[in-house]
Design an enzyme around this catalytic site. Structure first.
Site, PDB file in Angstrom:
ATOM      1  N   CYS A  20      -7.088  37.043 -43.105  1.00 24.59           N
ATOM      2  CA  CYS A  20      -6.170  36.595 -44.166  1.00 24.59           C
ATOM      3  C   CYS A  20      -4.709  36.850 -43.823  1.00 24.59           C
ATOM      4  O   CYS A  20      -3.813  36.298 -44.463  1.00 24.59           O
ATOM      5  CB  CYS A  20      -6.515  37.287 -45.485  1.00 24.59           C
ATOM      6  SG  CYS A  20      -8.231  37.110 -45.890  1.00 24.59           S
ATOM      7  N   ASN A  24     -10.595  31.244 -51.785  1.00 24.74           N
ATOM      8  CA  ASN A  24      -9.916  31.965 -50.708  1.00 24.74           C
ATOM      9  C   ASN A  24     -10.110  31.177 -49.409  1.00 24.74           C
ATOM     10  O   ASN A  24     -11.232  31.033 -48.929  1.00 24.74           O
ATOM     11  CB  ASN A  24     -10.538  33.361 -50.599  1.00 24.74           C
ATOM     12  CG  ASN A  24      -9.897  34.221 -49.521  1.00 24.74           C
ATOM     13  OD1 ASN A  24      -9.093  33.742 -48.723  1.00 24.74           O
ATOM     14  ND2 ASN A  24     -10.256  35.491 -49.500  1.00 24.74           N
ATOM     15  N   HIS A  64      -1.253  35.983 -50.401  1.00 20.84           N
ATOM     16  CA  HIS A  64      -2.570  35.495 -49.994  1.00 20.84           C
ATOM     17  C   HIS A  64      -3.423  35.297 -51.249  1.00 20.84           C
ATOM     18  O   HIS A  64      -3.276  36.014 -52.242  1.00 20.84           O
ATOM     19  CB  HIS A  64      -3.225  36.507 -49.050  1.00 20.84           C
ATOM     20  CG  HIS A  64      -4.654  36.204 -48.785  1.00 20.84           C
ATOM     21  ND1 HIS A  64      -5.073  34.978 -48.330  1.00 20.84           N
ATOM     22  CD2 HIS A  64      -5.772  36.948 -48.933  1.00 20.84           C
ATOM     23  CE1 HIS A  64      -6.377  34.993 -48.202  1.00 20.84           C
ATOM     24  NE2 HIS A  64      -6.842  36.175 -48.562  1.00 20.84           N
TER      25      HIS A  64
END
Ligand code: UT7
Length: 334
Positions: free
Chosen positions: A113, A291, A261
């Protein structure tokens, strides 16, 4: 030594939308559980055989058009992904072939990430030092084909989506001195916690790397200690945000917009509360995409530029946290 600027961006998600209710058909979950715990309502998943480099190509074409450049103008490709098309060679090489620019340096970044931020720092360093002129910086993931979409894997499967976000990073030129100038990027990692979020096999440290028994036990699917990851995220993110602002002589009041994020809406809300940062200045699109790991930050950043939330002159703060553990933040003057 000139700094670097973001010359153009693009993002792409595959057309197929998978809602929480669609997932509830595959596993024991509910729209209510997913929405309450994560904020996610839907995500985009590929259909058929589509790798990360194919999603990246779509986003790249948009980014190059926005930058007013051609593939031949690129002299380095950085491809951040945890879901490369193949175990090797890297997806940067595959994207390079798709773009028809043989010979151009191509390298994958394996920082989950935080991959886009690791890539931004690398692109910035190459450009500042004169080693590269125009860097294609990609974050792209195909998660959907690597998830355990049964009740066994529901804690992870409901979180992830497929997508790509791309930035073309080039030198700051005197005729456009204010254009999306990359001020600074701060990066961290702590490998002591590598196993709280990982895909364990196939693995070079195991012999054999992959067996039928391992697959039957689901060891080739991502495993996460969700509570522990959550706890680390809400500690490390405020820490790195304070740190990058301080070392550049800014305070939170100077920040026009925060692009974090997109792992969990609750994480971003908690980070905002801890910082005392207004929720309306935070870009969240996890509701639509889930995500998308390395693609999350560039996708959210580009959406906010396109819909006008990010304006010329804005101080933009990017922040990411994920497996590794890895985390970091960037400051960009738009
Ligand atoms: O980008 C990478 C970084 N990743 C993250 O930052 C993720 C961080 N962690 C999280 O976002 C949260 O931990 C989750 C959203 C993954 C999970 O939320 P939680 O509040 O920590 O739930 P939990 O894992 O403690 O599970 C609570 C309950 C359990 O049932 P019992 O043991 O209480 O009966 C789970 O089995 O919820 C159950 N559960 C589910 N129920 C319905 C787990 N997944 C699901 C599901 N649907 N999909």
């Amino acid at each position: 030594m000139s700094g670097s600027t973001i010359l153009g961006m693009g993002h792409y998600v595959p057309p197929r939308v998978v809602t929480n209710n669609d997932l509830a058909i595959l596993m024991d979950t509910t729209d209510e559980w997913i929405t309450q715990r994560t904020g996610i309502k839907e995500r985009h998943w590929i259909e058929g055989d589509v790798g990360a480099s194919e999603l990246a190509e779509h986003a790249t074409r948009g980014a190059l058009a926005e930058a007013g450049l051609e593939p031949k103008d690129i002299d380095l490709i950085l491809f951040a992904t945890l879901s490369p098309d193949l175990n090797f060679p890297g997806s940067a090489c595959l994207l390079q072939a798709r773009l028809g620019i043989p010979g151009v340096a191509a390298m994958d970044i394996r920082n989950q990430c935080t991959g886009f931020l690791y890539g931004l720092k690398t692109a910035d360093a190459y450009i500042r030092s004169g080693l590269a002129r125009n860097v294609l910086l990609v974050g792209a993931e195909v998660h959907s084909t690597g998830l355990d979409v049964t009740t066994r894997g529901r804690d992870v499967a409901v979180l992830f989506g497929d997508g790509a976000g791309v930035a073309v990073v080039g030198p700051q030129t005197s005729d456009d001195p204010g254009a999306a100038h990359v001020i600074d990027t701060e990066l961290h990692a702590d490998g002591r916690f590598a196993e709280i979020l990982m895909v364990e096999v196939p693995a070079s440290r195991l012999n054999p790397r992959l067996t039928l028994e391992m697959m039957e036990a689901g060891r080739h699917f991502p495993k996460m200690d969700g509570r522990s990851v959550f706890k680390h995220a809400v500690e490390r993110l405020p820490e790195v945000i304070h740190s990058i602002l301080k070392r550049n002589g800014y305070t939170l009041a100077d920040v026009d917009i925060l692009v974090p994020h997109q792992a969990n809406l609750r994480i971003n809300e908690m980070v905002a509360r801890q910082l005392g940062f207004p929720a309306e200045k935070i870009v969240n699109n996890i509701q639509k995409y889930g995500n998308t790991t390395a693609a999350s930050i560039p996708m959210a950043l580009h959406e906010a530029v396109q819909d006008g939330r990010i304006q010329k002159g804005h101080l933009v703060l990017l922040a990411g946290f994920g497996a590794g553990l890895t985390w970091g933040a960037s400051l960009v003057r738009w």
